[in-house]
Write an enzyme that holds these catalytic residues in place. Structure first.
Site, PDB file in Angstrom:
ATOM      1  N   HIS A   1      14.677  15.544  12.807  1.00 27.81           N
ATOM      2  CA  HIS A   1      13.654  14.545  13.146  1.00 27.81           C
ATOM      3  C   HIS A   1      14.285  13.148  13.229  1.00 27.81           C
ATOM      4  CE1 HIS A   1      10.627  17.305  10.899  1.00 27.81           C
ATOM      5  NE2 HIS A   1      10.348  17.400  12.189  1.00 27.81           N
TER       6      HIS A   1
ATOM      7  N   ARG B   1      14.441  22.129  20.364  1.00 30.86           N
ATOM      8  CA  ARG B   1      15.582  22.791  19.732  1.00 30.86           C
ATOM      9  C   ARG B   1      16.131  23.921  20.585  1.00 30.86           C
ATOM     10  NH1 ARG B   1      12.268  23.456  14.263  1.00 30.86           N
ATOM     11  NH2 ARG B   1      10.836  24.000  15.925  1.00 30.86           N
TER      12      ARG B   1
ATOM     13  N   LYS C   1      -1.268  23.940   9.501  1.00 36.20           N
ATOM     14  CA  LYS C   1      -0.486  25.008   8.900  1.00 36.20           C
ATOM     15  C   LYS C   1      -1.015  25.264   7.504  1.00 36.20           C
ATOM     16  CE  LYS C   1       3.194  23.548  11.793  1.00 36.20           C
ATOM     17  NZ  LYS C   1       4.440  22.836  11.935  1.00 36.20           N
TER      18      LYS C   1
ATOM     19  N   SER D   1      11.307  22.115   9.235  1.00 35.65           N
ATOM     20  CA  SER D   1      10.789  21.739   7.916  1.00 35.65           C
ATOM     21  C   SER D   1      10.446  22.990   7.113  1.00 35.65           C
ATOM     22  CB  SER D   1       9.541  20.870   8.063  1.00 35.65           C
ATOM     23  OG  SER D   1       9.874  19.664   8.692  1.00 35.65           O
TER      24      SER D   1
HETATM   25  O1  PNS Z   1       5.510  18.981  13.422  1.00 37.06           O
HETATM   26  P1  PNS Z   1       4.519  19.859  14.141  1.00 37.06           P
HETATM   27  O2  PNS Z   1       3.633  20.553  13.127  1.00 37.06           O
HETATM   28  O3  PNS Z   1       5.167  20.805  15.096  1.00 37.06           O
HETATM   29  O4  PNS Z   1       3.577  18.885  15.002  1.00 37.06           O
HETATM   30  C1  PNS Z   1       2.523  19.397  15.795  1.00 37.06           C
HETATM   31  C2  PNS Z   1       1.613  18.257  16.283  1.00 37.06           C
HETATM   32  C3  PNS Z   1       1.066  17.466  15.121  1.00 37.06           C
HETATM   33  C4  PNS Z   1       2.411  17.339  17.179  1.00 37.06           C
HETATM   34  C5  PNS Z   1       0.463  18.916  17.107  1.00 37.06           C
HETATM   35  O5  PNS Z   1      -0.123  19.908  16.347  1.00 37.06           O
HETATM   36  C6  PNS Z   1      -0.613  17.919  17.527  1.00 37.06           C
HETATM   37  O6  PNS Z   1      -0.391  17.109  18.405  1.00 37.06           O
HETATM   38  N1  PNS Z   1      -1.799  17.992  16.866  1.00 37.06           N
HETATM   39  C7  PNS Z   1      -2.883  17.066  17.078  1.00 37.06           C
HETATM   40  C8  PNS Z   1      -4.118  17.737  17.645  1.00 37.06           C
HETATM   41  C9  PNS Z   1      -4.115  17.702  19.142  1.00 37.06           C
HETATM   42  O7  PNS Z   1      -4.039  16.660  19.773  1.00 37.06           O
HETATM   43  N2  PNS Z   1      -4.165  18.906  19.733  1.00 37.06           N
HETATM   44  C10 PNS Z   1      -4.062  19.101  21.153  1.00 37.06           C
HETATM   45  C11 PNS Z   1      -2.591  19.187  21.519  1.00 37.06           C
HETATM   46  S1  PNS Z   1      -2.383  19.710  23.161  1.00 37.06           S
END
Ligand code: PNS
Length: 159
Positions: free
Chosen positions: A17, A91, A41, A128
């Site tokens: 990150h 990744r 999660k 993570s």
């Molecule tokens: O670190 P992560 O858990 O992979 O991050 C995922 C994250 C937070 C970027 C994604 O889940 C997100 O954008 N969630 C917010 C809800 C949202 O906007 N959902 C529609 C996405 S297309």
């Protein structure tokens, strides 16, 4: 002013990150690292405040990076903050399917594009969740997370 948004759960922030944050900070005037309030999660290991705290702690050398949190739709937060682009690290091909789908959904909802930065090869196996698992069972996470984060993990699992 060009503003980038790097969203995530950051539970906890890893060197992968941090590398993406450092590289994004070179291309944008301002970078907002936005921690999702309620990761979809299973139980988070660190609270929102702890996750934000650790990111602040490891980005003090990046004056154009600030840390915030969001809940709800990412694009709503992005619009409110005048964000020009969402930035994600990629990744491997396995990340791509879901990231592409989210990027396309986000641009359809808001017109805000997602830019992908390839993860540095030395970090490509990092996540993570794996770091949490290794630390939980007493494995050495040196070099995978900043030293402050390694210390927090040690303390968390010493209990
Ligand atoms: O670190 P992560 O858990 O992979 O991050 C995922 C994250 C937070 C970027 C994604 O889940 C997100 O954008 N969630 C917010 C809800 C949202 O906007 N959902 C529609 C996405 S297309």
């Amino acid at each position: 002013m060009a503003i980038a948004l790097i969203p995530g759960s950051f539970d906890p922030v890893t060197n992968g990150h941090l590398d993406i944050m450092e590289r994004t900070a070179r291309y944008f005037d301002e970078v907002i690292v936005a921690v999702i309030r309620n990761p979809q999660k299973s139980e988070a290991l660190f609270t929102l405040e702890e996750r934000e705290d650790m990111i602040r702690d490891v980005t003090t050398h990046l004056p154009n990076v600030r840390v915030d949190f969001f809940k709800g739709l990412l694009v709503d937060f992005a619009r409110k903050n005048g964000v020009g682009a969402i930035v994600k690290g990629l990744r491997a091909v396995s990340d791509f399917d879901y990231e592409l789908q989210m990027a396309q959904m986000n641009v359809a909802l808001s017109g805000i594009d997602t830019l992908f930065i390839p993860t540095a090869p030395q970090h490509s196996f990092l996540s993570s969740s794996l770091v949490r698992e290794v630390a939980r069972f007493g494995g050495d996470v040196t070099g995978m997370v900043p030293s402050q984060v390694a210390q927090r993990l040690k303390e968390r699992f010493a209990k």
